[in-house]
Structure formats: structure tokens, C-alpha cells
Design a protein around this motif. Structure first.
Motif, PDB file in Angstrom:
ATOM      1  N   LEU A  37       0.814  -1.216   0.000  1.00  0.00           N
ATOM      2  CA  LEU A  37       0.000   0.000   0.000  1.00  0.00           C
ATOM      3  C   LEU A  37       0.852   1.272   0.000  1.00  0.00           C
ATOM      4  O   LEU A  37       0.360   2.352  -0.349  1.00  0.00           O
ATOM      5  CB  LEU A  37      -0.920   0.016   1.225  1.00  0.00           C
ATOM      6  N   LEU A  38       2.100   1.147   0.425  1.00  0.00           N
ATOM      7  CA  LEU A  38       2.940   2.330   0.639  1.00  0.00           C
ATOM      8  C   LEU A  38       3.147   3.204  -0.598  1.00  0.00           C
ATOM      9  O   LEU A  38       2.994   4.429  -0.492  1.00  0.00           O
ATOM     10  CB  LEU A  38       4.283   1.932   1.255  1.00  0.00           C
ATOM     11  N   PRO A  39       3.484   2.651  -1.765  1.00  0.00           N
ATOM     12  CA  PRO A  39       3.710   3.562  -2.906  1.00  0.00           C
ATOM     13  C   PRO A  39       2.506   4.445  -3.234  1.00  0.00           C
ATOM     14  O   PRO A  39       2.664   5.641  -3.474  1.00  0.00           O
ATOM     15  CB  PRO A  39       4.053   2.612  -4.060  1.00  0.00           C
ATOM     16  N   ASP A  40       1.309   3.865  -3.212  1.00  0.00           N
ATOM     17  CA  ASP A  40       0.115   4.663  -3.507  1.00  0.00           C
ATOM     18  C   ASP A  40      -0.158   5.692  -2.414  1.00  0.00           C
ATOM     19  O   ASP A  40      -0.536   6.830  -2.702  1.00  0.00           O
ATOM     20  CB  ASP A  40      -1.113   3.762  -3.695  1.00  0.00           C
ATOM     21  N   LEU A  41       0.029   5.302  -1.158  1.00  0.00           N
ATOM     22  CA  LEU A  41      -0.185   6.243  -0.052  1.00  0.00           C
ATOM     23  C   LEU A  41       0.853   7.359  -0.072  1.00  0.00           C
ATOM     24  O   LEU A  41       0.548   8.508   0.246  1.00  0.00           O
ATOM     25  CB  LEU A  41      -0.172   5.513   1.291  1.00  0.00           C
ATOM     26  N   HIS A  42       2.061   7.020  -0.459  1.00  0.00           N
ATOM     27  CA  HIS A  42       3.134   8.013  -0.605  1.00  0.00           C
ATOM     28  C   HIS A  42       2.718   9.059  -1.653  1.00  0.00           C
ATOM     29  O   HIS A  42       2.798  10.270  -1.394  1.00  0.00           O
ATOM     30  CB  HIS A  42       4.422   7.293  -1.022  1.00  0.00           C
ATOM     31  N   GLU A  43       2.268   8.588  -2.799  1.00  0.00           N
ATOM     32  CA  GLU A  43       1.816   9.499  -3.863  1.00  0.00           C
ATOM     33  C   GLU A  43       0.645  10.356  -3.392  1.00  0.00           C
ATOM     34  O   GLU A  43       0.604  11.562  -3.626  1.00  0.00           O
ATOM     35  CB  GLU A  43       1.413   8.710  -5.114  1.00  0.00           C
TER      36      GLU A  43
END
Length: 163
Positions: A37-43
Motif C-alpha cells: 500500500l505504501l507507494p500509492d499512499l506516498h503518492e
């Protein structure tokens, strides 16, 4: 800025105990999969947050300058490595080179970094909201939630998404 981010510093300080418990849970089997989930939440976080409005990281913590960083930055500044180290860096308790003072000497009044194009790896990767480091270093992530609104945002979103 989103409602979630209003008064984030205060909210983060109030949530430190729950963040500690949550991050511990993320290191168990229950937390496996959350890393995806981290890459999308980062964006998502950085669509709402402008680092130039904050610069909390540059104002409060120091990145490590590894040997390649020292070579690159000293060349960029036109300084011998020894002069760069003597002028800007000190050894910390772990034996790593870090900036001598906070805020960082390379941070301008406008929150722009004067060495941005050659900044150290720690600066490039901060706040680690898009990588597994986010969960692997729970104490650092917890501390970063009080320094960086993106870390606070990602933690809050994760708490909703991972139950």
C-alpha cells in the motif's frame, strides 16, 4: 491541505502510543501485505503536501553523509573533501558523518536546498513512506511522524486500511 492534515503536529504527538502499537503489529504476519500500500499512499500524501511549506526534516534532523555523498557534494561545492567535512560535518555517536547544526546549513530561508541536485541518499529517500524501511525501522517512523506531515498522513491512512 486535507482535513486529516490540519493540526497534524498536535495529532501526531497525541498518537505516539497508538503508532508504536500499530507499527509493532505491522511487523507481524498481520501486517504483511501492508507494504504494498505504501507507494500509492506516498503518492497520495505528496499530492497534498508541499515540502517547501514545511522543511521539517531539514530543520530538525540530520542526514548521514556516506563516502559517495561526501565526494559528490564536495565536488559540487568546489571544495576538497577534507575542507567540506571540516566546514559542514561532524561524526555522530554511531560514527556517521552528519551536518554540524540544525537547521541544515544547505537549507535556504525559502526552504530550498542549495545542494538539492546532489543531496545525500538519506535526503533523497526521506521520509521512507514508499519503501519497506517504513516498517523495518518503527522507532524512526514513529519519530518521523512528528517531523514530517507525510509520515503522519501515511500512518493515519494505513490505520484505516489495515485492520
Amino acid at each position: 491541505m486535507s482535513e486529516l492534515l490540519s493540526d497534524w503536529e498536535k495529532k501526531s504527538k497525541e498518537q505516539q502510543k497508538s503508532y508504536k502499537q500499530f507499527l509493532q503489529k505491522m511487523q507481524t504476519k498481520k501486517g504483511k501485505g501492508a507494504e504494498k500500500l505504501l507507494p500509492d499512499l506516498h503518492e497520495e500524501a505528496f499530492e497534498k503536501i508541499d515540502c517547501l511549506q514545511c522543511a521539517g526534516c531539514c530543520k530538525t534532523i540530520s542526514p548521514r553523509f556516506k563516502t559517495p555523498d561526501i565526494k559528490k557534494v564536495s565536488k559540487y561545492l568546489g571544495l576538497r573533501e577534507s575542507v567540506f567535512i571540516e566546514t559542514y560535518l561532524r561524526l555522530d555517536e554511531d560514527g556517521d558523518y552528519v551536518v554540524k547544526r540544525s537547521p541544515c546549513a544547505f537549507l535556504g530561508d525559502d526552504n530550498y536546498c542549495s545542494i538539492y541536485d546532489v543531496r545525500p541518499g538519506d535526503c533523497r529517500n526521506y521520509p521512507y513512506t514508499d519503501s519497506g524501511e517504513f516498517f523495518k525501522r518503527p522507532n524512526t517512523t514513529q519519530l518521523n511522524s512528528t517531523i514530517c506531515p507525510a509520515v503522519f498522513y501515511v500512518l493515519e491512512r494505513l490505520k484505516v486500511l489495515v485492520k
